[in-house]
Design an enzyme around this catalytic site. Structure first.
Site: not given
Ligand SMILES: *Cc1c(COP(=O)(O)O)cnc(C)c1O
Length: 346
Positions: A77-78
């Site tokens: 989920q960067s």
């Protein structure tokens, strides 16, 4: 103000200056003078964020090198990886992302940033964590895998650039030195007096390094408090100071130096860890949303904002003081896996 950045390769990516506005209702409620610097609105799409400032310089450099593929890294989920993919689309580079699955994604139902990565057409490699492996070890393994692929591409005549986690090289940090200068110019243009504090979330450290370098360039006096999104080891201050000094060197300002002890890094608010919401971060999100209509993200900004609220409550920020909360973005992770988001609905 002097243009410190004129000689640096740069591709304009951000809608700048990003808004700086007062949070009127929450200021009243807290008894402070609270302002928001809205780097969640950098663009180019609805999900901007602080990495866009770094990418202006990182991709500027990529362009001078004739790069075709841009490789970068992060968690699944960067925000950084997603922003890199978006910026690559805008510049005509091919994004390749190596993402460590701290929280396991469902490949049949991509969410949040992973959905956006797919939409941007990024080549995504999910690196599953092995039993007993730490995040740091998984990051190392992802890097090795990516470098193998880069070697193959280079051997076939394709130029690649490696952008480390968070875009936190000294070149990336220059983006935030420019961000600080932008803030000072805005403060002046708006006729605002001195701020006591800048509070923001820190992860890979490039934002803080850049802000500290920018403050040195301008002779700024605000106290910058960087609230960590996870545990940072004791070498973190030195690492960030090193980045700031390299950025200053690159800007031919080696007379200015940042010492590790100049940096205020608060490790008190990440709760149980990265991508794990805490009661305080969830409350912080609700409070800002319900008083100002402004959305924080659960992983970074909510934890930093929880820190700000605690500083007010405990009197470290005094009544009447003027504070800017530097909103670094991250809204896409609101639509990520429920264990990252927490319970925001009651
Ligand atoms: C990456 C990120 C940060 C931290 O910035 P660093 O430069 O990595 O320290 C803070 N907030 C959000 C929303 C981010 O995506």
């Amino acid at each position: 103000m002097k243009d410190f950045f004129a000689e640096q390769p740069r591709i304009p990516l951000c809608f700048s200056p990003t808004p700086l506005h007062r949070a009127d209702r929450l200021s009243d409620e807290l008894g402070i003078d609270l302002w928001l610097k809205r780097d969640d609105l950098t663009g180019p799409g609805a999900f901007g964020g602080n990495k866009m400032r770094k990418l202006e310089f990182l991709l500027g450099l990529a362009k001078t090198r004739g790069v075709e593929y841009v490789f970068t890294f992060g968690a699944t989920q960067s925000n950084h990886a997603m922003e890199t993919a978006a910026a690559c689309c805008r510049c005509g580079f091919k994004p390749v992302l190596y993402l460590v699955a701290v929280v396991e994604p469902d490949k049949d139902s991509l969410r949040g940033n992973m959905l956006l990565d797919a939409l941007f057409g990024a080549e995504v490699h999910v690196v599953k964590m092995l039993p007993g492996e730490t995040e740091g070890e998984a990051d190392e393994r992802a890097l090795e895998m990516a470098r193998k692929q880069m070697q193959q591409l280079e051997a076939a005549g394709h130029h690649c650039m490696e952008v480390p986690i968070g875009g936190s090289t000294h070149v990336g940090a220059i983006g935030f030195a420019a961000g600080y200068v932008e803030f000072k110019e805005q403060q002046e243009a708006m006729g605002l007096g001195a701020f006591d504090y800048i509070i923001h979330s820190t992860g890979s450290g490039g934002t803080l390094a850049g802000l500290a370098a920018g403050r040195a360039l301008c002779g700024g006096k605000e106290k910058i408090v960087a609230v960590t999104c996870s545990m940072k080891d004791e070498g973190y201050e030195a690492k960030v100071a090193g980045l700031a000094n390299q950025a200053l060197d690159q800007l031919k300002q080696s007379g200015l130096r940042i010492q590790p002890e100049d940096l205020v890094i608060d490790r008190g608010y990440f709760g149980e860890g990265y991508e794990v919401p805490s009661e305080a971060s969830t409350e912080a999100m609700k409070l800002l949303a319900r008083t100002e209509g402004v959305v924080l993200d659960p992983v970074y900004t909510a934890k930093a904002f929880a820190g700000l609220l605690d500083y007010v409550k405990t009197g470290r920020i005094k009544q009447g003081q003027r504070v800017v909360f530097w909103h670094t973005g991250g809204a896409a992770s609101l639509f990520a896996e429920p264990e990252i988001v927490g319970n925001l609905s009651d």
